[in-house]
Design an enzyme around this catalytic site. Structure first.
Site, short mmCIF file in Angstrom:
data_model
loop_
_atom_site.label_atom_id
_atom_site.label_comp_id
_atom_site.label_asym_id
_atom_site.label_seq_id
_atom_site.Cartn_x
_atom_site.Cartn_y
_atom_site.Cartn_z
N CYS A 1 -21.37 -67.97 -89.08
CA CYS A 1 -22.19 -68.85 -89.90
C CYS A 1 -23.43 -69.24 -89.12
O CYS A 1 -23.50 -69.05 -87.92
CB CYS A 1 -21.41 -70.11 -90.26
SG CYS A 1 -19.89 -69.75 -91.13
N ARG B 1 -28.65 -62.63 -92.06
CA ARG B 1 -27.30 -62.11 -91.92
C ARG B 1 -26.53 -62.11 -93.24
O ARG B 1 -25.41 -61.63 -93.30
CB ARG B 1 -26.54 -62.94 -90.88
CG ARG B 1 -27.08 -62.70 -89.50
CD ARG B 1 -26.62 -63.71 -88.52
NE ARG B 1 -25.18 -63.73 -88.37
CZ ARG B 1 -24.55 -64.32 -87.38
NH1 ARG B 1 -25.22 -64.93 -86.45
NH2 ARG B 1 -23.24 -64.32 -87.32
N TRP C 1 -20.77 -68.20 -94.02
CA TRP C 1 -20.20 -66.88 -94.27
C TRP C 1 -18.70 -67.12 -94.26
O TRP C 1 -18.09 -67.31 -93.21
CB TRP C 1 -20.63 -65.91 -93.18
CG TRP C 1 -20.51 -64.51 -93.62
CD1 TRP C 1 -21.40 -63.82 -94.38
CD2 TRP C 1 -19.43 -63.63 -93.36
NE1 TRP C 1 -20.92 -62.56 -94.61
CE2 TRP C 1 -19.73 -62.42 -94.00
CE3 TRP C 1 -18.23 -63.75 -92.66
CZ2 TRP C 1 -18.87 -61.32 -93.96
CZ3 TRP C 1 -17.39 -62.67 -92.62
CH2 TRP C 1 -17.72 -61.47 -93.26
N ASN D 1 -19.02 -73.08 -86.87
CA ASN D 1 -19.01 -71.62 -86.89
C ASN D 1 -17.77 -71.20 -86.11
O ASN D 1 -17.58 -71.63 -84.97
CB ASN D 1 -20.28 -71.12 -86.19
CG ASN D 1 -20.38 -69.62 -86.16
OD1 ASN D 1 -19.60 -68.92 -86.80
ND2 ASN D 1 -21.35 -69.12 -85.41
N GLY D 2 -16.88 -70.41 -86.73
CA GLY D 2 -15.67 -69.99 -86.03
C GLY D 2 -14.44 -70.20 -86.89
O GLY D 2 -14.54 -70.36 -88.11
N GLU E 1 -14.00 -40.06 -88.35
CA GLU E 1 -14.94 -41.18 -88.30
C GLU E 1 -16.13 -40.85 -87.40
O GLU E 1 -17.28 -41.19 -87.71
CB GLU E 1 -14.21 -42.45 -87.82
CG GLU E 1 -15.06 -43.69 -87.66
CD GLU E 1 -15.81 -44.14 -88.92
OE1 GLU E 1 -15.52 -43.62 -90.02
OE2 GLU E 1 -16.69 -45.00 -88.79
N LYS F 1 -19.94 -40.91 -88.76
CA LYS F 1 -21.00 -41.74 -88.15
C LYS F 1 -22.20 -40.87 -87.82
O LYS F 1 -23.34 -41.25 -88.08
CB LYS F 1 -20.51 -42.41 -86.86
CG LYS F 1 -19.65 -43.63 -87.00
CD LYS F 1 -20.33 -44.87 -87.50
CE LYS F 1 -20.30 -44.97 -88.98
NZ LYS F 1 -19.15 -45.37 -89.68
N GLU G 1 -24.04 -39.59 -90.97
CA GLU G 1 -24.67 -40.71 -91.69
C GLU G 1 -26.03 -41.08 -91.11
O GLU G 1 -26.97 -41.31 -91.85
CB GLU G 1 -23.80 -41.97 -91.61
CG GLU G 1 -22.71 -42.09 -92.62
CD GLU G 1 -21.94 -43.41 -92.48
OE1 GLU G 1 -21.67 -44.02 -93.51
OE2 GLU G 1 -21.61 -43.81 -91.34
N HIS H 1 -8.20 -22.08 -88.99
CA HIS H 1 -8.16 -21.61 -90.38
C HIS H 1 -9.53 -21.66 -91.04
O HIS H 1 -9.62 -21.56 -92.26
CB HIS H 1 -7.16 -22.44 -91.18
CG HIS H 1 -5.77 -22.33 -90.65
ND1 HIS H 1 -5.06 -21.16 -90.64
CD2 HIS H 1 -4.97 -23.24 -90.04
CE1 HIS H 1 -3.88 -21.34 -90.08
NE2 HIS H 1 -3.80 -22.61 -89.70
N LYS I 1 -24.84 -50.09 -98.15
CA LYS I 1 -23.75 -50.80 -97.47
C LYS I 1 -22.57 -50.99 -98.40
O LYS I 1 -21.42 -51.01 -98.00
CB LYS I 1 -24.28 -52.15 -97.00
CG LYS I 1 -23.32 -52.98 -96.18
CD LYS I 1 -23.36 -52.57 -94.74
CE LYS I 1 -22.14 -53.02 -93.97
NZ LYS I 1 -21.77 -52.09 -92.92
C1 G6P Z 1 -20.46 -47.13 -98.11
C2 G6P Z 1 -20.82 -47.57 -96.69
C3 G6P Z 1 -19.74 -47.09 -95.71
C4 G6P Z 1 -18.39 -47.59 -96.15
C5 G6P Z 1 -18.08 -47.17 -97.59
C6 G6P Z 1 -16.85 -47.87 -98.11
O1 G6P Z 1 -20.55 -45.74 -98.22
O2 G6P Z 1 -22.06 -47.03 -96.33
O3 G6P Z 1 -20.02 -47.60 -94.42
O4 G6P Z 1 -17.40 -47.08 -95.31
O5 G6P Z 1 -19.15 -47.54 -98.46
O6 G6P Z 1 -17.14 -49.23 -98.16
P1 G6P Z 1 -16.03 -50.33 -98.27
O7 G6P Z 1 -16.76 -51.61 -98.50
O8 G6P Z 1 -15.18 -49.96 -99.45
O9 G6P Z 1 -15.25 -50.32 -97.00
#
Ligand code: G6P
Length: 611
Positions: free
Chosen positions: A2, A27, A74, A100-101, A484, A488, A491, A507, A606
């Site tokens: 927060c 944020r 938040w 905050n916390g 993953e 990354k 992306e 394969h 996002k």
């Molecule tokens: C979007 C974001 C990813 C995320 C995915 C699923 O593609 O760019 O970073 O992993 O959505 O999002 P979620 O909120 O369902 O984890």
């Protein structure tokens, strides 16, 4: 998580608070509020939603006074509503607190305060602090500072606090325990905030409180003490950053900042959920033991990075509980006619809590009679309304589009959930549970160790930044890390990257291996270490450059590696929580080498709210 701002001085407090809160709003907060003190009274206005909502409310109801505190929330405990927004007041409306916390023992304290006659008006853990300080002042007739000292002795958890009292118009008390508090040093006013951006318009000279310190702030003076009440010398730091750098705490990008916030994110996800006896309590999961005994199948559904944490969770849940687990991409799940009934448990994972496919999967599962638990980072998000139970990850807001700290927090939450199921179902002996929990507790420090590899990863990134293809391979939970890592990289660097089960390589994907193609191999998270080494040999024989994620001191890996990242020892099922980190950093630094902006990759969002 927060945003906090406090002001005491000769000017009107409100404009200073709003200006500071605006600087913290980047944020992405869900509600905001201010309290201003004037002539022995506290006046408060709070609104759910953007700061603009609060400002609109204040335009009808301007608050006069030269002391005040403000907060952009938040949510962690309680949905983002007006009533849950900070500041919180005590029953006499004399004490106001912003926080905050997370207060781990707020439930126990709340029950006690209610039995003493206090009335609560929110679902937050923070209101407990205001009531506690208020009750100490009433019963002992002590000062705000003395009461705050006494109160923090009773609080467990993380707290950055700023507190004012209606009858102390020239004093702000601020406390730091595991949550940042920065005091502004000016000659005529007292300023405090949770982040430097909120102070920059007024001063570049700041006193960042150290952990477990309290500050008494008056116009033109700051007194800093430790939690035992001893005065400590405080150091004034001159901030050179501009606003943009300050928002990122000096990091070049939010993604890097968030990678470095992972020790704290992981700590917060575990906070209050494991007691001294190694017992796991998940307050949000209220199913009885009989309900849990009735579960004969678990289905994990998610998208993107969350799908990868689900993949690791499948291994953990099956290993600890022996309940069969299916794993589905949320976008595929309901179209395949899955077999579900009231003995099924669906785990839906979404950092945003808003992903359309995952929400649809939750609704479908509920229609089929299944129980649904959601794992999410956002309190008040849509998924929390649809699911039967919610486990929050408490990673704090994530701004970078590529998920990093939310992924590690999901892995922690899912491992906790798997262990919780095993504990409740009596599927794990006490010694093994204890050992695994100890390994989890060691993770935040081990994450710090892995983050210290930054320089090495950056050098490797330079070497491979021009690659056309990257292959990532792993087995067991190492496969989730490989997937993953590849996600990354593609992306944010736009390099073609494939994540593969190492055994599947022969394969198909092995046809892509030619001279100098970088292959990242995760040598942990599987019992098949020898087979992984075999796969590494295969790609080396075809000219690949090998980047190996291996346990510390692994001499055999050293002989086969062009780049070697040595990881601290942990339980195999927990290795993704460490082994993903060098791959996040690799993707980040490759993107930087290629002159790309990691925070805002092209074509990606996002939160994906369309199917
Ligand atoms: C979007 C974001 C990813 C995320 C995915 C699923 O593609 O760019 O970073 O992993 O959505 O999002 P979620 O909120 O369902 O984890």
């Amino acid at each position: 998580m927060c945003g906090i701002v406090g002001y005491v001085g000769n000017e009107q407090a409100l404009p200073v608070l709003i200006q500071g809160m605006r600087q913290l709003e980047y944020r992405g907060y869900d509600s905001a509020g201010v309290t201003v003190g004037d002539k022995g009274e506290l006046h408060r206005v709070r609104r759910a939603g953007q700061l603009g909502n609060l400002e609109a409310a204040l335009s009808d109801d301007g608050l006069n006074g030269t002391i005040g505190i403000g907060h952009t929330r938040w949510a962690t405990h309680g949905a983002p509503t007006d009533a849950n927004a900070h500041p919180h007041l005590d029953s006499n409306r004399k004490v106001a607190v912003v926080h905050n916390g997370i207060i781990e023992n707020f439930d126990v304290l709340k029950k006690r305060l209610i039995s003493e006659g206090m009335e609560f008006h929110s679902e937050t853990d923070t209101e407990v602090i205001a009531q506690l300080i208020g009750s100490i002042i009433t019963s002992k007739g002590c000062s705000l500072l003395e009461a705050t000292f006494e109160a923090i002795g009773q609080l467990e958890g993380a707290f950055g606090l700023v507190v004012i009292h209606a009858d102390a118009p020239d004093t702000i008390v601020a406390v730091r325990q595991d949550s940042p508090i920065i005091v502004g040093a000016t000659s005529d006013a007292g300023l405090v905030a949770s982040g430097i951006p909120a102070l920059l318009a007024y001063t570049r000279d700041v006193v960042p409180l150290e952990n477990r310190q309290i500050a008494e702030i008056k116009p033109g003076s700051v007194r800093v003490m430790d939690f035992e009440g001893n005065d400590v010398a405080s150091e004034v730091v001159h901030v050179e950053w501009d606003l943009d750098a300050a928002e990122k705490s000096g990091y070049e990008d939010f993604m890097l900042k968030e990678i470095f916030e992972q020790p704290e994110a992981v700590r917060n996800t575990m906070r209050g959920r494991i007691d001294a006896q190694h017992h796991i309590t998940l307050d949000e999961v209220t199913w009885s033991r009989d309900d849990l005994l009735g579960i004969n199948k678990i289905v994990v559904v998610a998208c993107g990075t969350s799908f990868h944490s689900g993949m690791a969770a499948k291994h953990a849940i099956e290993h600890y509980t022996r309940i069969p687990v299916e794993l589905d991409l949320a976008s595929e799940f309901r179209y395949r006619g899955p077999v579900l009934d009231d003995q099924s448990l669906v785990i839906a994972i979404a950092q945003s809590g808003e992903t359309a496919d995952t929400l649809a999967a939750v609704r479908f599962a509920k229609e089929m009679g299944a129980k649904v638990v959601a794992i999410t980072n956002v309190v008040g998000s849509s998924i929390t309304r649809d699911a039967d139970a919610v486990l929050f990850t408490h990673a704090g807001p994530e701004i970078g589009v590529a998920a990093t700290k939310t992924f590690l927090a999901q892995l922690v939450a899912l491992n906790l959930f798997a262990l919780y199921l095993a504990q409740e179902l009596g599927m794990m002996d006490a010694a093994k549970l204890r050992e695994t929990i100890d390994a989890m507790r060691a993770l935040p420090d081990q994450i710090e160790e892995v983050l210290a590899l930054q320089g090495e990863v950056q050098r490797a990134a330079k070497r491979y930044a021009d690659a056309r293809d990257f292959i990532f391979i792993g087995r067991g939970v190492g496969m989730a890390v490989a997937l993953e890592g590849a996600l990354k990289l593609k992306e944010i660097s736009y390099i073609h990257a494939e994540g593969y089960a190492a055994g599947e390589l022969k394969h198909g994907a092995i046809a892509l291996i030619e001279e100098d193609v970088p292959v990242v191999a995760i040598l942990r998270g599987t019992t098949l270490y020898e087979k992984m080494l075999g796969n590494v040999q295969e790609v080396r024989a075809r000219g690949a450059q090998t980047i190996l994620i291996a346990p510390q001191g692994d001499e055999r890996a050293r002989l086969l590696a062009n780049e070697l990242f040595e990881m601290p020892v942990t339980k195999p099922l927990l290795t993704p929580i460490l082994d993903t980190i060098p791959l996040q950093m690799l993707a980040y630094f490759v993107a930087k080498e290629r002159g790309l902006s990691p925070d805002k990759p092209r074509n990606l969002a996002k939160s994906v709210t369309v199917e």
